[in-house]
Design a protein around this motif. Sequence first.
Motif, mmCIF file in Angstrom:
data_model
loop_
_atom_site.group_PDB
_atom_site.id
_atom_site.type_symbol
_atom_site.label_atom_id
_atom_site.label_comp_id
_atom_site.label_asym_id
_atom_site.label_seq_id
_atom_site.Cartn_x
_atom_site.Cartn_y
_atom_site.Cartn_z
ATOM 1 N N PRO A 152 -9.630 8.153 6.729
ATOM 2 C CA PRO A 152 -9.340 6.727 6.601
ATOM 3 C C PRO A 152 -9.716 5.907 7.838
ATOM 4 O O PRO A 152 -10.153 6.448 8.853
ATOM 5 N N TRP A 153 -9.437 4.628 7.728
ATOM 6 C CA TRP A 153 -9.902 3.630 8.685
ATOM 7 C C TRP A 153 -8.932 3.380 9.844
ATOM 8 O O TRP A 153 -9.261 2.636 10.752
ATOM 9 N N ASN A 154 -7.725 3.933 9.791
ATOM 10 C CA ASN A 154 -6.754 3.531 10.830
ATOM 11 C C ASN A 154 -7.066 4.131 12.202
ATOM 12 O O ASN A 154 -6.900 3.476 13.225
ATOM 13 N N GLN A 159 -9.175 10.729 13.248
ATOM 14 C CA GLN A 159 -8.941 11.397 11.961
ATOM 15 C C GLN A 159 -10.090 12.349 11.646
ATOM 16 O O GLN A 159 -9.881 13.412 11.060
ATOM 17 N N PRO A 210 -15.556 5.803 -2.667
ATOM 18 C CA PRO A 210 -14.805 7.032 -2.369
ATOM 19 C C PRO A 210 -14.572 7.909 -3.604
ATOM 20 O O PRO A 210 -14.767 9.131 -3.530
ATOM 21 N N ALA A 211 -14.204 7.313 -4.722
ATOM 22 C CA ALA A 211 -13.883 8.122 -5.904
ATOM 23 C C ALA A 211 -15.124 8.853 -6.421
ATOM 24 O O ALA A 211 -15.042 10.010 -6.837
ATOM 25 N N SER A 214 -15.874 11.740 -3.882
ATOM 26 C CA SER A 214 -14.917 12.856 -3.922
ATOM 27 C C SER A 214 -15.074 13.647 -5.211
ATOM 28 O O SER A 214 -15.026 14.875 -5.195
ATOM 29 N N PHE A 228 -8.156 15.884 3.327
ATOM 30 C CA PHE A 228 -8.022 14.438 3.081
ATOM 31 C C PHE A 228 -6.907 13.863 3.940
ATOM 32 O O PHE A 228 -5.847 14.474 4.084
ATOM 33 N N GLY A 230 -4.921 10.088 3.976
ATOM 34 C CA GLY A 230 -4.842 8.777 3.326
ATOM 35 C C GLY A 230 -3.525 8.651 2.581
ATOM 36 O O GLY A 230 -2.532 9.286 2.942
ATOM 37 N N SER A 231 -3.541 7.855 1.521
ATOM 38 C CA SER A 231 -2.281 7.565 0.832
ATOM 39 C C SER A 231 -1.872 8.715 -0.096
ATOM 40 O O SER A 231 -2.705 9.488 -0.563
ATOM 41 N N VAL A 234 -3.581 8.889 -3.718
ATOM 42 C CA VAL A 234 -4.959 9.396 -3.674
ATOM 43 C C VAL A 234 -4.943 10.888 -3.335
ATOM 44 O O VAL A 234 -5.662 11.692 -3.932
ATOM 45 N N LEU A 253 -0.829 12.881 4.405
ATOM 46 C CA LEU A 253 -0.626 11.673 3.588
ATOM 47 C C LEU A 253 0.350 10.696 4.240
ATOM 48 O O LEU A 253 0.533 10.712 5.445
ATOM 49 N N CYS A 286 0.287 6.619 10.282
ATOM 50 C CA CYS A 286 1.098 7.377 9.309
ATOM 51 C C CYS A 286 2.396 7.866 9.924
ATOM 52 O O CYS A 286 3.396 8.025 9.227
ATOM 53 N N ARG A 332 -6.784 -7.040 2.175
ATOM 54 C CA ARG A 332 -5.975 -6.297 1.206
ATOM 55 C C ARG A 332 -4.648 -5.865 1.826
ATOM 56 O O ARG A 332 -3.591 -5.940 1.208
ATOM 57 N N GLU A 383 5.730 2.961 1.856
ATOM 58 C CA GLU A 383 5.242 2.952 3.237
ATOM 59 C C GLU A 383 4.661 1.583 3.555
ATOM 60 O O GLU A 383 3.709 1.155 2.891
ATOM 61 N N PHE A 385 3.029 0.586 6.339
ATOM 62 C CA PHE A 385 1.737 0.740 7.013
ATOM 63 C C PHE A 385 1.308 -0.570 7.688
ATOM 64 O O PHE A 385 0.213 -1.069 7.485
HETATM 65 P P1 NAD Z 1 -6.134 3.552 -0.542
HETATM 66 O O1 NAD Z 1 -5.082 4.377 -1.167
HETATM 67 O O2 NAD Z 1 -7.041 2.740 -1.408
HETATM 68 O O3 NAD Z 1 -7.100 4.456 0.357
HETATM 69 C C1 NAD Z 1 -6.602 5.296 1.368
HETATM 70 C C2 NAD Z 1 -7.799 6.095 1.866
HETATM 71 O O4 NAD Z 1 -8.227 6.955 0.822
HETATM 72 C C3 NAD Z 1 -9.026 5.254 2.224
HETATM 73 O O5 NAD Z 1 -9.620 5.820 3.353
HETATM 74 C C4 NAD Z 1 -9.948 5.378 1.009
HETATM 75 O O6 NAD Z 1 -11.307 5.315 1.342
HETATM 76 C C5 NAD Z 1 -9.613 6.754 0.500
HETATM 77 N N1 NAD Z 1 -9.753 6.910 -0.930
HETATM 78 C C6 NAD Z 1 -9.252 6.119 -1.898
HETATM 79 N N2 NAD Z 1 -9.549 6.616 -3.114
HETATM 80 C C7 NAD Z 1 -10.251 7.749 -2.908
HETATM 81 C C8 NAD Z 1 -10.823 8.725 -3.762
HETATM 82 N N3 NAD Z 1 -10.714 8.675 -5.097
HETATM 83 N N4 NAD Z 1 -11.500 9.761 -3.194
HETATM 84 C C9 NAD Z 1 -11.600 9.869 -1.841
HETATM 85 N N5 NAD Z 1 -11.054 8.990 -0.991
HETATM 86 C C10 NAD Z 1 -10.384 7.945 -1.507
HETATM 87 O O7 NAD Z 1 -5.405 2.643 0.467
HETATM 88 P P2 NAD Z 1 -5.876 1.630 1.590
HETATM 89 O O8 NAD Z 1 -5.619 0.245 1.110
HETATM 90 O O9 NAD Z 1 -7.197 1.933 2.185
HETATM 91 O O10 NAD Z 1 -4.767 2.022 2.618
HETATM 92 C C11 NAD Z 1 -3.445 1.756 2.285
HETATM 93 C C12 NAD Z 1 -2.584 2.947 2.235
HETATM 94 O O11 NAD Z 1 -3.243 4.150 2.570
HETATM 95 C C13 NAD Z 1 -1.511 2.791 3.265
HETATM 96 O O12 NAD Z 1 -0.401 2.155 2.703
HETATM 97 C C14 NAD Z 1 -1.199 4.170 3.682
HETATM 98 O O13 NAD Z 1 -0.156 4.680 2.900
HETATM 99 C C15 NAD Z 1 -2.408 4.967 3.362
HETATM 100 N N6 NAD Z 1 -3.142 5.399 4.541
HETATM 101 C C16 NAD Z 1 -2.675 6.476 5.194
HETATM 102 C C17 NAD Z 1 -3.314 6.914 6.319
HETATM 103 C C18 NAD Z 1 -2.804 8.099 7.083
HETATM 104 O O14 NAD Z 1 -3.116 8.224 8.253
HETATM 105 N N7 NAD Z 1 -2.052 8.996 6.444
HETATM 106 C C19 NAD Z 1 -4.432 6.239 6.781
HETATM 107 C C20 NAD Z 1 -4.910 5.125 6.074
HETATM 108 C C21 NAD Z 1 -4.256 4.722 4.939
#
Ligand code: NAD
Length: 480
Positions: A152-154, A159, A210-211, A214, A228, A230-231, A234, A253, A286, A332, A383, A385
Amino acid sequence: MSEKEIRTQLLVAGKWQDAADGRTIPVTNPATGQVIGQVAHASKADLEKVVAGAQAGYQAWRNLTAWDRFVIMRKAADLLRERAEQIGRIMSEEQGKPLAQAIIEIQGAAGVIEYFGEEGRRLNDELVPPRAPYVEQRVLHRPVGVVAAFTPWNFPINQIARKLGAALGAGCGVIVKAPEDTPASPAELIRCFCDAGIPAGAVSLVYGVPAEISEYLIAHPVVRKISFTGSTPVGKHLAALAGAQMKPVTMELGGHGPVIVCPDADLDAAAERLAAAKFRNAGQVCIAPTRFLLHKEIAAPFIEKFKAQMSALKIGNGLDEGVTMGPLVNERRVKALTELVDDARQKGAELWQPDISMPNDGCFFPPTLVLKPTLEMRVMQEEPFGPIAIMDEYSDLADAVTEANRLPYGLAAYVYTRCERTERLLGEKLEAGMVAVNHHGIGVPEVPFGGMKDSGYGTEGGPEALKAHTITRLVSALHE
Ligand code: NAD
């Protein structure tokens, strides 16, 4: 406008190139709202070449000795350190965080890469004493194969460094799907590996939808492991896709970090350290502390001290001198946080924001305290975030533990106390992959980094992270 326009390419079989069909995605500076460049958008044709290159690159990488792999990884880490300021500027521009935080992240990532390179030299095989004469039982730890890593982007660099480090240290090849919001700094990280002499294809880099990526990579037979960050929704989706292919996953996550501040805590230190951890990276972390459970005897003075810390924040463009909190990564996220805070207000929360100046443009969100929370509020379930801290009181420590463990998340939890007995008790009782007491230094490479429950499984730190990229095999030979 950007000093240098971002033009991020894909890394396919060791070559930097545009997408085959020339498609790109715009990249925006969240501090200004301006488009600062483009990132290549991979299609299926690109992915096919990436996977073929990764297969060859993996074979070349695993055929090197562990020592030679270490030398390349150490060189990449050194290059990253040398380029930290230059890459930090790019990261700050595309992600928003203050330059000083970007540089700390990059230096930390260099440490992670170096650690896993070293640890790869200690991935020893074992000899297990046999039950029958002349039998030799060898237990081998061999790389799992090509790993698909979604990040992810954070923390655009850190990461990736955790995933790349553990996988490369174990002798795996890696295809990184890096964040489209912040593509250029990850590309600079990967460039350090190319410049350090990694075999072509051992590391690949893609961006796109991304979808689509993946689904393609997880199903592909060349890809043998998924990692992975992220959220949670996902993560669950990707874990299910991987499960259908019988492929192992590491999932890092979401969280909803509970903090228990005991009546014997050093309140000045607690307020200062917790505020630093809360507002770092504008709360887009996170492991950020989120639900503050304050003993009723110290709740009022703690909140006053925490407010003073919030009032001292300097919000602005991460590249401006003295700025301590930048914007959120995109519109967003601003919308998501606005909805959470509005919901809490409507359901009776008291909100507090410091009287500090905020830029007019860009994706800025004010640091916000949510007081008098109730369980009906979304912010108590989801969360945030972002730079939102929720403060509640407790009388009995057991109730604080129940509240801390209430949510399905279990990533990081924090405790402030001077009592060793309380510290040990909470270290056992809190349902979290990481519990930090009186400090926040839990992200170092040598120790486990990961969660439990809905926060995922597997760890991204320490020797266990490396082992998670291996297959354990037995060779049992009778030498008569
Ligand atoms: P999101 O759920 O759309 O995406 C989260 C991440 O997952 C992004 O990097 C995105 O590119 C990736 N992603 C989404 N769908 C995917 C798929 N089908 N296959 C592969 N990758 C996929 O959310 P967002 O708006 O980008 O971020 C918001 C939420 O994501 C936050 O509320 C937080 O909970 C979570 N997040 C968590 C971390 C972490 O360090 N754990 C980091 C960034 C975001």
